[in-house]
Each structure stands twice: as C-alpha cells, then as structure tokens.
Design an enzyme around this catalytic site. Sequence first.
Site, PDB file in Angstrom:
ATOM      1  N   GLY A  15     -22.467  28.817  15.049  1.00  0.00           N
ATOM      2  CA  GLY A  15     -21.960  27.453  14.902  1.00  0.00           C
ATOM      3  C   GLY A  15     -23.091  26.452  14.830  1.00  0.00           C
ATOM      4  N   PHE A  18     -24.404  21.393  18.987  1.00  0.00           N
ATOM      5  CA  PHE A  18     -23.359  20.676  19.734  1.00  0.00           C
ATOM      6  C   PHE A  18     -21.987  21.359  19.661  1.00  0.00           C
ATOM      7  CE2 PHE A  18     -26.304  17.361  18.153  1.00  0.00           C
ATOM      8  CZ  PHE A  18     -26.778  16.871  19.356  1.00  0.00           C
ATOM      9  N   GLY A  20     -21.144  24.050  21.200  1.00  0.00           N
ATOM     10  CA  GLY A  20     -20.801  24.704  22.468  1.00  0.00           C
ATOM     11  C   GLY A  20     -21.246  26.156  22.553  1.00  0.00           C
ATOM     12  N   SER A  22     -24.198  27.391  23.578  1.00  0.00           N
ATOM     13  CA  SER A  22     -24.872  27.673  24.856  1.00  0.00           C
ATOM     14  C   SER A  22     -23.859  27.693  25.994  1.00  0.00           C
ATOM     15  CB  SER A  22     -25.954  26.631  25.130  1.00  0.00           C
ATOM     16  OG  SER A  22     -26.920  26.664  24.102  1.00  0.00           O
ATOM     17  N   ASP A  89     -30.245  33.412  23.239  1.00  0.00           N
ATOM     18  CA  ASP A  89     -29.847  32.117  22.675  1.00  0.00           C
ATOM     19  C   ASP A  89     -30.860  31.705  21.605  1.00  0.00           C
ATOM     20  OD1 ASP A  89     -28.255  29.916  22.317  1.00  0.00           O
ATOM     21  OD2 ASP A  89     -28.942  28.844  24.106  1.00  0.00           O
ATOM     22  N   GLU A  90     -30.450  30.863  20.687  1.00  0.00           N
ATOM     23  CA  GLU A  90     -31.308  30.368  19.587  1.00  0.00           C
ATOM     24  C   GLU A  90     -31.871  31.532  18.773  1.00  0.00           C
ATOM     25  OE1 GLU A  90     -31.181  27.346  18.961  1.00  0.00           O
ATOM     26  OE2 GLU A  90     -30.841  26.253  20.845  1.00  0.00           O
ATOM     27  N   CYS A 184     -19.335  17.117   9.376  1.00  0.00           N
ATOM     28  CA  CYS A 184     -18.525  18.011   8.565  1.00  0.00           C
ATOM     29  C   CYS A 184     -19.184  18.170   7.191  1.00  0.00           C
ATOM     30  CB  CYS A 184     -17.098  17.487   8.425  1.00  0.00           C
ATOM     31  SG  CYS A 184     -16.979  16.048   7.346  1.00  0.00           S
ATOM     32  N   CYS A 187     -19.307  14.817   5.136  1.00  0.00           N
ATOM     33  CA  CYS A 187     -20.182  13.723   5.585  1.00  0.00           C
ATOM     34  C   CYS A 187     -21.653  14.144   5.638  1.00  0.00           C
ATOM     35  CB  CYS A 187     -19.742  13.240   6.971  1.00  0.00           C
ATOM     36  SG  CYS A 187     -18.070  12.564   7.007  1.00  0.00           S
TER      37      CYS A 187
END
Length: 203
Positions: A15, A18, A20, A22, A89-90, A184, A187
């Site tokens: 994703g 921001f 979510g 993590s 993570d990452e 999105c 945008c």
Amino acid sequence: MYQGSRRGWMEIIAGVMFSGKSEELIRRVRRAVIARQHVQVFKSHIDDRYGGVYAISTHDGSALHAEPVDSASAVLRQVRKDTTVVAIDEVQFLDAAIVDVATELVTSGRRVILAGTDTDFRGEPFGAMPALMSVAEIVDKLHAICVVCGEPACRNQRLVDGLPATYESPTIFVGGSESYQARCRHCHEVPKADAKQTSLFGA
Ligand code: ADP
Ligand code: ZN
C-alpha cells in the site's frame, strides 16, 4: 487459515504511505508474540524517519523494536535458528535478492511477513514488491485517504518545495526538501520535466 500451520508461508502488506502498513505489521507481530512465536523484526536501514533505525514507528506514534538491514543477504545472516516468524518493514528498499531470501525462509518453515510501498512516487511498481506479491500466499493491499478529495488513496504524491516532483526525479530521494502525501489516482500529479504532457487519447 495459516495460523496453525507447521509449514512456512509468506504474507505481504502492500500500500501507499499512510495506508497503515506499519500499524498492521505491528499488530501481526504482537499477536505472534502472544502466540509464543520467536519473532525477529527487520527494517531497511534507508528509512530512519521516525524514532531512529532501530524501531518501526507508525504515523500515529506506535513503535516496535527492529533490526536495521542494508541488504537481503543481511536478513538471512541475522535470522536466528530458533526464529519462527520474520517480519520486514519498508521491504521496497531492499535489493531483488529479497525474493529468494524470503522464499528460503519460508521453505525452512518460517512465517514471513513483508510490508512495503508497492508503487513509487510515479505510480510505477517499486523494487521487488511486484515479484514478492506474485509469490506470496497472502497479499493485503491497504489504502490511505486522498488528502485532496477524500477518496481512498493508492498513490504516493512527492512534493519538492511544495510542487509535484517531476517524472525524472530519482526513485529514492534521501535527505532532500521533499515531502509526501497520499492521493488517489485522479489527484496524483507527475509532470514531465520538459513541459507539455502528452495524452494517450490525443488533445
Ligand atoms: P504506513 O506504514 O502505510 O506509512 P502507518 O501505519 O505508519 O502507515 O500510519 C497510518 C496512520 O497514518 C493512520 O492510522 C492515520 O492515523 C495516519 N494518517 C495520516 N495521514 C493519513 C492519510 N492521508 N490517510 C490515512 N491515514 C493517515
Ligand atoms: Zn483524490
């Protein structure tokens, strides 16, 4: 479905920033610890935005201890014999060998949880994420909220000095004056450096 299995498997949390990832990784790791699994958490050393390189932190301040790694092979070297759950993570910042490393860890009977941004600031596949999403048993793709229109966001908007970064900017941009927003598809703005945008549909 896989929780009771004695065999290994791979799960991906993908994703935008921001969305979510993590938070979700921390939730799964905490549950694995409650289940008395031997868990090791890793994180690419590139990302030390929050709380230093030894922690995974979420944008709302929750944190978990993590071991920094600079390559896929470092993960393999650092995994202990008795570790049953490996979380990273990452993962988009690690080299392509992470596909083989994760596969080897699964083959040796471990549960492997990988969280990463699946698209770069251009909206294009990021690093080894597409390959990992193909070979994993479970893939969850999370969405953030578009800061422009409020719809679900699936793109990372990079801003440099407050303006959308151009397509030609480097994929990994450490220590610059850039910032990121969740947006999105509609945008999301990625201008070409040489002015006029061309449309597939003409005009
Ligand atoms: P990720 O690891 O995917 O970057 P985090 O788990 O670090 O995400 O942070 C997710 C949290 O970020 C959300 O629970 C929310 O509190 C916060 N947040 C800030 N901006 C946004 C946004 N535009 N959309 C959704 N959540 C956001
Ligand atoms: Zn939008």
